[in-house]
Design a protein around this motif. Sequence first.
Motif, PDB file in Angstrom:
ATOM      1  N   TRP A 188       0.845  -1.197   0.000  1.00 25.33           N
ATOM      2  CA  TRP A 188       0.000   0.000   0.000  1.00 25.33           C
ATOM      3  C   TRP A 188       0.881   1.247   0.000  1.00 25.33           C
ATOM      4  N   GLY A 197       2.502   1.577  -3.359  1.00 22.00           N
ATOM      5  CA  GLY A 197       1.595   1.661  -4.500  1.00 22.00           C
ATOM      6  C   GLY A 197       1.826   0.575  -5.522  1.00 22.00           C
ATOM      7  N   SER A 249       1.255  -3.105  -7.580  1.00 24.37           N
ATOM      8  CA  SER A 249       0.094  -3.749  -8.183  1.00 24.37           C
ATOM      9  C   SER A 249      -0.250  -5.040  -7.449  1.00 24.37           C
ATOM     10  N   ASP A 282      -3.099  -0.803  -8.229  1.00 20.34           N
ATOM     11  CA  ASP A 282      -2.449  -0.190  -7.067  1.00 20.34           C
ATOM     12  C   ASP A 282      -3.197  -0.696  -5.836  1.00 20.34           C
ATOM     13  N   LYS A 309      -3.791   0.547  -3.186  1.00 15.53           N
ATOM     14  CA  LYS A 309      -4.656   1.563  -2.580  1.00 15.53           C
ATOM     15  C   LYS A 309      -6.081   1.490  -3.114  1.00 15.53           C
ATOM     16  N   GLU A 310      -6.285   0.712  -4.187  1.00 13.25           N
ATOM     17  CA  GLU A 310      -7.637   0.518  -4.706  1.00 13.25           C
ATOM     18  C   GLU A 310      -8.432  -0.487  -3.880  1.00 13.25           C
TER      19      GLU A 310
END
Length: 461
Positions: free
Chosen positions: A114, A117, A119, A444, A446-447
């Motif tokens: 996270w 960032g 994948s 990412d 963060k999604e």
Amino acid sequence: MTGLTRQAADFVASITYEAIPDRLTDAAKSGMTDCVAVTIAGCEEEAVRLVAGIVSPAAGIDGAAPLIPSGDLYSAPDAALVNGVAGHALDYDDVGMDGHPSAAMTPAILAEGWALGVSGQRALAAYVAGYELWALLKALEPGIMHERGFHPTAVMGTISAAGACAVLHGLDAERAGHAIGIAASLASGLVANFGTMTKPLHAGRTAQNGVIAARLAQAGFTAAPDILEHRTGFMMAHSASGTPDIADRDHGLGRTWRMAELGINIKGYPLCYCTHRAIDAMLDIVNDNDLKPDDVREIRVGAGTPELLILRNHTPKTGLEAKFSMEFAMASSLVARRVGIAELSDGFVARPEVIGAMEKVKLAAIHDGLGGLPDAPPDTVEVETVSGQVLTHAPVQYARGSWQLPLDRDGLKAKFRDCVTGRLPVPQSDGLFGAMMALEEIADLKELPLSEAAATRLRSA
């Protein structure tokens, strides 16, 4: 021929998502998804609250990562620590290689991933890389680490978490080797602390140490280039047998996928995995014969010597102690006809009928195996009724949810929902489950809707 440490470092530095067989990335997704579920289930445990209380929030700081599921931001190492404790607090997380691979690696991968960032594909490659390191080191040790007093999750898991984080950072072979070497000196955790708050701390510190080791290596911190194979190094220091196989040869990392054989075992009960095969058998006997506690004179369980060593609490007084008690596992199966989170309460453990049922359990060591290993001999259960009838279950080699008897997607989702009910709204729960099970599609991390705040942000994006 390069040494063991260098081969491990070369593997970590070169692994790609595309090179990994689909079955292994599918297993990694299942393990990581299940770990998120049990992290949410365990997030309000006292051990988690106490650990979270000694670290400081880091909102507004670059590289912060969220606690799951609150979304509160902490430094990535501290988020890995707290989430790791939560993921192992209920002892409901998956099992493999004598330990808990997902609880050791997933909190580190999600927190550092996270922050960086990365994948979903890189996260899955990190998980498989860490798993393969653990599997190789286990294959080189003929003894059982628990018998030496070491908790494999905290020992092998630290190497795995560091290797996984090295993948996240994209470290070259030299620095990946240093990450492994740093982690080797941070690896520890004792079996004598099973049944206490310190056991889940093992997983939290393992994840945190993996993040720290990779970060230090990236910054230029160094360690011994032969830390795994040296006669005063990792393998010898933690060897239960005293004779680890550290001969110089090609170990086939990246060509021989050990995860394909060993896999991930998803837990059906929030107790030590050493109880699970016996629980499956006991629940079958109870339900098939409609047994009541007063119907039973004696419950006889045959299990492995190392399993009974780990299950050290014969007269548990608390839910935490009961997690490591075969007597409790059998009693709960008989009294409640289930062994779930609700039964792991101090009040249930202290009920007179539960205590009475525990007193009827007799244990015998019938083999030297450990549940969760592909070649572990089966455990046995038989019940003698007050009328003198003996009810015998067929020997159980593989627990339900094991790599050999896996849960399907619906089974995984049912456990996920059970773990997060009351903590996440259903739409977010289903969205998080779906995102984790399709992690390779995430650009990412963060999604991922790991918290309500993240879910809201993603919905409004």
